[in-house]
Design a protein around this motif. Structure first.
Motif, short mmCIF file in Angstrom:
data_model
loop_
_atom_site.label_atom_id
_atom_site.label_comp_id
_atom_site.label_asym_id
_atom_site.label_seq_id
_atom_site.Cartn_x
_atom_site.Cartn_y
_atom_site.Cartn_z
N GLU A 140 0.91 4.28 10.79
CA GLU A 140 -0.15 3.34 10.44
C GLU A 140 -0.17 3.08 8.93
N GLU A 141 0.00 4.12 8.14
CA GLU A 141 0.00 3.96 6.69
C GLU A 141 1.21 3.16 6.23
N ILE A 142 2.34 3.38 6.89
CA ILE A 142 3.54 2.61 6.55
C ILE A 142 3.30 1.13 6.81
N THR A 143 2.70 0.81 7.95
CA THR A 143 2.41 -0.58 8.29
C THR A 143 1.45 -1.20 7.28
N ASP A 144 0.48 -0.42 6.84
CA ASP A 144 -0.51 -0.92 5.89
C ASP A 144 0.11 -1.30 4.54
N TYR A 145 1.19 -0.63 4.16
CA TYR A 145 1.82 -0.92 2.87
C TYR A 145 2.66 -2.19 2.90
N ILE A 146 3.07 -2.64 4.07
CA ILE A 146 3.86 -3.88 4.17
C ILE A 146 3.03 -5.04 3.64
N GLY A 147 3.62 -5.80 2.73
CA GLY A 147 2.91 -6.93 2.12
C GLY A 147 2.22 -6.60 0.82
N THR A 148 2.21 -5.30 0.43
CA THR A 148 1.58 -4.91 -0.83
C THR A 148 2.32 -5.56 -2.01
N LYS A 149 1.55 -6.04 -2.98
CA LYS A 149 2.11 -6.77 -4.11
C LYS A 149 2.40 -5.85 -5.30
N LEU A 150 3.51 -6.14 -5.97
CA LEU A 150 3.88 -5.47 -7.21
C LEU A 150 4.24 -6.52 -8.23
N VAL A 151 3.87 -6.28 -9.47
CA VAL A 151 4.17 -7.22 -10.55
C VAL A 151 4.80 -6.45 -11.71
N TYR A 152 5.94 -6.95 -12.19
CA TYR A 152 6.57 -6.42 -13.39
C TYR A 152 6.74 -7.56 -14.38
N HIS A 153 5.90 -7.59 -15.40
CA HIS A 153 6.00 -8.59 -16.45
C HIS A 153 6.14 -7.87 -17.79
N GLU A 154 6.47 -8.63 -18.83
CA GLU A 154 6.62 -8.03 -20.15
C GLU A 154 5.28 -7.49 -20.65
N ASP A 155 4.18 -8.18 -20.31
CA ASP A 155 2.88 -7.77 -20.84
C ASP A 155 2.05 -6.96 -19.87
N LYS A 198 -4.24 -9.92 23.54
CA LYS A 198 -5.21 -9.03 22.88
C LYS A 198 -4.56 -7.70 22.49
N GLU A 199 -3.32 -7.79 21.98
CA GLU A 199 -2.65 -6.58 21.51
C GLU A 199 -3.29 -6.12 20.20
N GLU A 200 -3.32 -4.83 19.98
CA GLU A 200 -4.06 -4.28 18.85
C GLU A 200 -3.47 -4.67 17.49
N LYS A 201 -2.17 -4.59 17.35
CA LYS A 201 -1.54 -4.94 16.07
C LYS A 201 -0.08 -5.25 16.29
N GLY A 202 0.52 -5.87 15.29
CA GLY A 202 1.95 -6.17 15.37
C GLY A 202 2.33 -7.27 14.39
N HIS A 203 3.50 -7.83 14.63
CA HIS A 203 4.02 -8.92 13.81
C HIS A 203 4.50 -10.01 14.76
N ALA A 204 4.04 -11.23 14.52
CA ALA A 204 4.36 -12.30 15.46
C ALA A 204 4.13 -13.66 14.82
N LYS A 205 4.49 -14.70 15.57
CA LYS A 205 4.14 -16.06 15.21
C LYS A 205 2.89 -16.45 15.98
N LEU A 206 1.91 -16.96 15.27
CA LEU A 206 0.66 -17.38 15.89
C LEU A 206 0.45 -18.87 15.63
N THR A 207 0.22 -19.61 16.70
CA THR A 207 -0.18 -21.00 16.54
C THR A 207 -1.70 -21.05 16.52
N ILE A 208 -2.24 -21.62 15.45
CA ILE A 208 -3.69 -21.64 15.27
C ILE A 208 -4.18 -23.08 15.12
N SER A 209 -5.47 -23.27 15.33
CA SER A 209 -6.09 -24.58 15.14
C SER A 209 -7.41 -24.42 14.40
N ASN A 210 -7.95 -25.57 13.94
CA ASN A 210 -9.22 -25.55 13.21
C ASN A 210 -9.23 -24.54 12.06
#
Length: 345
Positions: free
Chosen positions: A116-131, A313-325
């Protein structure tokens, strides 16, 4: 007879003078030749260097070449610039400066993270800039970057991993360390304080679990809504504004788009005030499809409401979702939509 002896004596005296004159002339000519020649130059340092000193110089030159290969200077920097400022060159053609996100987990044998913790880290942002450097909102101002090299064997033995399991090759790994000070004595104590460049890929270790990073394309940033200018029928990022809801004072409270949109990303089932829903976090490539109020909103999940008769109604995962509104609520600074279809990977 006396006259003959006197004649002979005069002859020999003349001959002696001639010979003496010739010798003196030759000696003077020799001195002139020596004086006309340039003085011999003093021995150069290289001519007096011993064999061991020559070997040392060659070794030092090779070391200097090795350092420059490990820290190549970018096109718009001079070598002195790189030495005087925090080092931030490209490493083997890959610049680690920029914005990154954790894209996937890698096989790791000493991970202390749960699934669960591994899944939570997916998508976490990192920034490396000069400043600045940034990891999941934790910032370091004026970071100093340092690059060290280690062998593949050292890396695999130290972390108990096999790069073949990661589909990565190469015999050399570059370790990029972030420091808080110019003297490089205080390491940045966030997980993003150390990353590794392996076979052109940037990876990071969190509690012994390795993840691969993906650079965020600046062009993937989503369009920003100007609420005071938008109206029904407007087009934004290819989407049509269906309705603009306003407060009593005339300010915009919600903007709703009419089109069906297919978005790929990670989702998790949740109970909301409106009912059962998925919290959808779009993948980077799909973020630019969805208008937002500001750049920060692009990282917030979309509340995708599930109708009562939906079979998805699956609890979690990765998929393509078609949404409206698809809607943006200005008061709550949130996004919502309705689920049309879920397509599992």
């Amino acid at each position: 007879m006396g006259n003959i002896q006197e004649g002979q004596t005069g002859f020999f005296r003349k001959m002696g003078l001639i010979i003496l004159g010739s010798v003196l002339a030759a000696a003077l000519a020799g001195c002139k030749d020596q004086n006309d020649k340039p003085a011999a130059s003093p021995a150069t340092p290289s001519s007096n260097v011993t064999a061991s000193q020559s070997s040392k110089d060659v070794s030092e030159q090779a070391q200097e070449k090795g350092d420059s290969a490990m820290n190549p200077v970018t096109a718009n920097e001079s070598p002195s610039d790189t030495q005087e400022h925090s080092q931030h060159p490209a490493v083997k053609g890959v610049s680690y400066l920029g914005e990154w996100e954790i894209s996937k987990d890698l096989p790791s044998n000493i991970s202390a993270l749960s699934d669960e913790e591994i899944t939570d880290y997916i998508g976490t942002k990192l920034v490396y800039h000069e400043d600045r450097s940034d990891f999941n909102g934790e910032q370091l101002r004026n970071p100093v970057y340092s690059i060290q090299s280690q062998t593949r064997d050292e890396f695999e033995e130290g972390y108990k991993v096999n790069l073949d399991d990661w589909s990565l090759k190469g015999d050399s790994i570059q370790e990029i360390q972030v420091y808080k000070d110019q003297g490089k004595t205080q390491e940045w104590d966030e997980y993003a304080g150390t990353t590794y460049l392996i076979d052109g890929k940037l990876v990071i270790s969190i509690e012994g679990q390795f993840f691969e990073l993906k650079k965020v394309d600046p062009d993937s940033q989503p369009p920003t809504v100007k609420a005071d200018r938008i109206k029904a029928g407007s087009k934004l990022s290819g989407l049509t504004v269906k309705e603009v809801t306003k407060n009593e004072d005339g300010t915009v409270s919600q903007i709703t788009f009419s089109d069906h949109i297919t978005v790929e990303g990670s989702y998790e089932l949740a109970e909301t005030e409106e009912g059962l829903a998925y919290q959808l976090t779009p993948d980077t490539a799909y973020k630019k499809m969805l208008p937002v109020l500001d750049e920060a909103m692009a990282s917030d999940p979309i509340i995708v409401l599930i109708s009562g008769d939906s079979q998805h109604k699956e609890e979690k995962g990765h998929a393509k979702l078609t949404i409206s509104n698809y809607s943006i609520a200005l008061a709550q600074i949130s996004r919502s939509a309705e689920l049309v279809k879920l397509i599992k990977d």
